[in-house]
Design a protein around this motif. Sequence first.
Motif, short mmCIF file in Angstrom:
data_model
loop_
_atom_site.label_atom_id
_atom_site.label_comp_id
_atom_site.label_asym_id
_atom_site.label_seq_id
_atom_site.Cartn_x
_atom_site.Cartn_y
_atom_site.Cartn_z
N SER A 392 41.51 38.79 41.31
CA SER A 392 40.68 38.48 42.48
C SER A 392 40.33 39.74 43.23
CB SER A 392 41.44 37.55 43.42
OG SER A 392 41.47 36.25 42.92
N ILE A 393 41.33 40.60 43.43
CA ILE A 393 41.12 41.76 44.29
C ILE A 393 40.31 42.83 43.58
CG2 ILE A 393 42.30 43.63 45.49
CD1 ILE A 393 44.69 41.56 45.75
N ARG A 394 40.67 43.11 42.35
CA ARG A 394 39.99 44.20 41.63
C ARG A 394 38.78 43.71 40.86
NH1 ARG A 394 43.39 48.91 40.84
NH2 ARG A 394 45.42 48.52 41.77
N GLY A 395 38.90 42.49 40.29
CA GLY A 395 37.81 42.02 39.44
C GLY A 395 36.84 41.11 40.15
N GLY A 396 37.11 40.80 41.43
CA GLY A 396 36.20 39.96 42.18
C GLY A 396 36.12 38.52 41.70
N MET A 397 37.16 38.03 41.04
CA MET A 397 37.16 36.64 40.59
C MET A 397 37.17 35.72 41.81
SD MET A 397 40.00 34.74 38.24
CE MET A 397 39.60 35.19 36.56
N SER A 398 36.43 34.59 41.74
CA SER A 398 36.35 33.69 42.88
C SER A 398 37.71 33.01 43.10
CB SER A 398 35.29 32.63 42.65
OG SER A 398 35.75 31.72 41.68
N THR A 399 37.94 32.60 44.37
CA THR A 399 39.21 31.95 44.70
C THR A 399 39.40 30.69 43.85
OG1 THR A 399 39.05 32.78 46.93
CG2 THR A 399 40.55 30.95 46.58
N ASP A 400 38.32 29.92 43.69
CA ASP A 400 38.41 28.69 42.91
C ASP A 400 38.91 28.96 41.50
OD1 ASP A 400 37.68 26.95 44.82
OD2 ASP A 400 35.54 26.94 44.32
N ARG A 401 38.26 29.91 40.86
CA ARG A 401 38.63 30.18 39.47
C ARG A 401 40.02 30.77 39.38
NH1 ARG A 401 35.39 33.84 35.65
NH2 ARG A 401 37.16 33.59 34.26
N ALA A 402 40.34 31.70 40.30
CA ALA A 402 41.64 32.36 40.26
C ALA A 402 42.77 31.33 40.39
CB ALA A 402 41.73 33.40 41.37
N LEU A 403 42.63 30.43 41.38
CA LEU A 403 43.72 29.48 41.62
C LEU A 403 43.80 28.43 40.52
CD1 LEU A 403 43.57 29.14 45.49
CD2 LEU A 403 45.03 30.58 44.09
N ALA A 404 42.63 28.06 39.95
CA ALA A 404 42.65 27.12 38.83
C ALA A 404 43.35 27.76 37.63
CB ALA A 404 41.23 26.71 38.47
N THR A 405 43.04 29.04 37.39
CA THR A 405 43.69 29.76 36.29
C THR A 405 45.19 29.81 36.51
OG1 THR A 405 41.75 31.19 36.29
CG2 THR A 405 43.63 31.93 34.98
N LEU A 406 45.58 30.12 37.76
CA LEU A 406 47.00 30.26 38.07
C LEU A 406 47.72 28.92 37.87
CD1 LEU A 406 49.19 32.11 39.03
CD2 LEU A 406 48.53 31.67 41.39
N ASP A 407 47.13 27.84 38.38
CA ASP A 407 47.75 26.53 38.20
C ASP A 407 47.88 26.18 36.72
OD1 ASP A 407 48.74 25.40 40.48
OD2 ASP A 407 46.82 24.62 41.16
N ALA A 408 46.81 26.48 35.95
CA ALA A 408 46.85 26.15 34.52
C ALA A 408 47.98 26.91 33.83
CB ALA A 408 45.51 26.49 33.88
N GLN A 409 48.09 28.22 34.14
CA GLN A 409 49.14 29.03 33.51
C GLN A 409 50.53 28.55 33.91
OE1 GLN A 409 48.28 33.06 34.56
NE2 GLN A 409 46.83 33.34 32.88
N VAL A 410 50.69 28.31 35.20
CA VAL A 410 52.01 27.91 35.70
C VAL A 410 52.38 26.53 35.16
CG1 VAL A 410 53.26 27.27 37.80
CG2 VAL A 410 51.96 29.39 37.71
#
Lengths: 438, 305
Positions: A392-410
């Motif tokens: 998110s911070i370095r690559g500018g990924m959107s909050t929606d995508r970042a958190l969806a990715t995180l939930d999926a991984q976790v």
Amino acid sequence: MLRGLAARWILAACMLGACSGAEAREQRVTLRFWAMGAEGENVQQLVREFEQQHPNVDVRVQQIPWTAAHEKLLTAYVGNVTPDLAQLGNTWVPELQAVDAIEPLDKYVAQSDIVKAKGVFPGIWDTNVLNDTLFAVPWYVDTRVLFYRKDILKAAGYDSIPQSWSEWRAAMQAIQKKAGTRQWAIFLPTNEWMQPTVLGLQNGSPILKDGGRYGAFEDAPFRGAYEFYVGLFRDGLAPVAGNNDIANAYQEFARGTFAMWITGPWNIGEFQRRLPPEMQQSWATAPLPGPQGAASGVSNAGGSSLVLFKGSAHPKEAWELIEFLSKPDIQRRFYHLTGDLPAQIDAWQDTSLAGNRYAAAFYTQLQRVRPTPKVPEWEFITSKIIDVSELSIRGGMSTDRALATLDAQVNRILEKRRWILARTAHAQHDSAATVKIK
Amino acid sequence: VSEVRAQIAAKTPEWRAGRAGWLFIAPAITLIAVFFFLPVGASLLLSITDFDLYAVANPSNVRLVGTRNYTELLQNPTFWLALKNTFYFALIGGPLTVATSLGAALLVNAKAVRFKTFFRTVYFLPFVTTLVAVAIVWRYLYHPQYGFLNYALGAVGIHPIDWLGDPRWAMPAIILLAVWKNFGYNMLIFIAGLQSVPEDLYEAAALDGAGAVRQFWHVTLPNLAPTFFFVGVVTMIGYFQLFAEPYVMTTGGPLGATTSLVLFMYEEGFRWWRLGVAASIAFLLFLIILVWTAIQLRLERRLAA
């Protein structure tokens, strides 16, 4: 001194089998105690005193580097060579409990005059309790507070750190307005999971939900905290830099590269040692601000605990050592040796600790600490939090995508845990059913 | 009586020789079976399970997952980074090590050199010292502020380099250490190879008017070919298994720039205790090394023909 040395030689000789008889009948007990890093080095001095009080007990302290400790503990468990007792980062307790390596301690505490729940900061005590059972005794505590430059804050028009997020942010913006090029209001190392996690805890996120079965990252509380966190970088209030990108953070703090830094108690000593003398009047510590003011300004309940291993042949003596290390005056001396903040509230009456204006913020903060999720997978999950927040911070990924990715991984990591929990529940249901049929 | 005759008939000399042969190799075969095939088979089995921390606590917590470990690995960016780093290390470090050892062997073996045994011992020393001790010394050499290397570079006007802290320089630093550490062993093998080149070939070449360079290309190198391939294959197999250097020097950092496949496997297996995943990494690495060695052997055959 000489006599002590001679005694030790005789003892060593006895261990080698050179003498027998009277000494052997005295039932010598050897406790193996694993402790990490600086604690492992310094606790040796305290342990000698314990040995004098318990002449039949020898304590062998083995010092283990922090970087290898986690592997070594699990490997020792698998190899059946666990020590009698050990120091444990308190986020590791669930893991060792999951493999059934450590002893439940409630029955020991019930009979103890020294180790008591009300003697320890409640949030810290809570990290050691799993399914209503105590598995470890808090030894020293660790949490994060805000270290800041008083002079820079004052120049921006503030006398102290504001207590709510919105005011805190306004203060950062005021600082940023006056800052030069390559100067920022706050340093939040991008390769740490602690900051986004603590902000999430502050905003009321459980981090994991349904008894640690699923990630709660996409839900409103964590999302709000995450947006606040990432926003500090997007608005240029925090430099996009990890710990490795800043060669000497103390030098940069002295230079005014950043005015605030969220970090832990070990840095009280480091700041006093490493900042130039003229800078010593210009820094201070403050408890973390919260989304709705001071009461919501919680931080993490970190630190180390002492555990008793199930394989121990001398649980009684090992528990006595845990009690000894929990005594307020021993905790106080341990603080002087290591700078680690005592878990026992009584030990804070020490004049040097009570009089340390930097430690005061920690004392306040420790009344408001909350454990991170107590699941064995937590350590692994933190590495995913770092990965995603860097995207998110370095690559500018959107909050929606970042958190969806995180939930999926976790959720994928927690799949095994869900399966185990479902199976145990099923087994219990079955046995309950058979009872009914009877 | 007929039974006895049949027994005697069965024990023909060939049968006896065969039995003796089997008996002679039995200890070796047993050892290989117990300590090689069995573990390899077990870890292949492990790689199709989800063996993890919960399984350590209770074996009934293991499930068969088929190829899931493999498919998830292929989607894991850390795996690809580790693969890239491993190839970077092996493809740059391997040839560099072989070239350095050949150079050292030629120097030590040169007729003009005195104190040959002394130099041979000195060059061999790094190989027999413990890596952990060596790594600590090298960390001082690489220190950005006080390190000798930056001091020396500073003397010729090169700005200090953060050897182990800069993602671009960490792998070259590891390669440099590995080359220094390992070239001694290959050097000894090269020396043995050099000494087996018949002296009269050089005499004949000299009589035909070949200088030192042409002698090297047309006499030394062709005669060294078998040694070369042995050294090449062994070095590359070893280098694909890079572990101790980054484990001690950088623990895989900075930013994963020195995370090798084996280090990644170690972390999955012994840090997160996901032994199923770790076993599947081990198998992928095994395949990579197998393919690579096959390519090298084919190259050898083609060049030899």
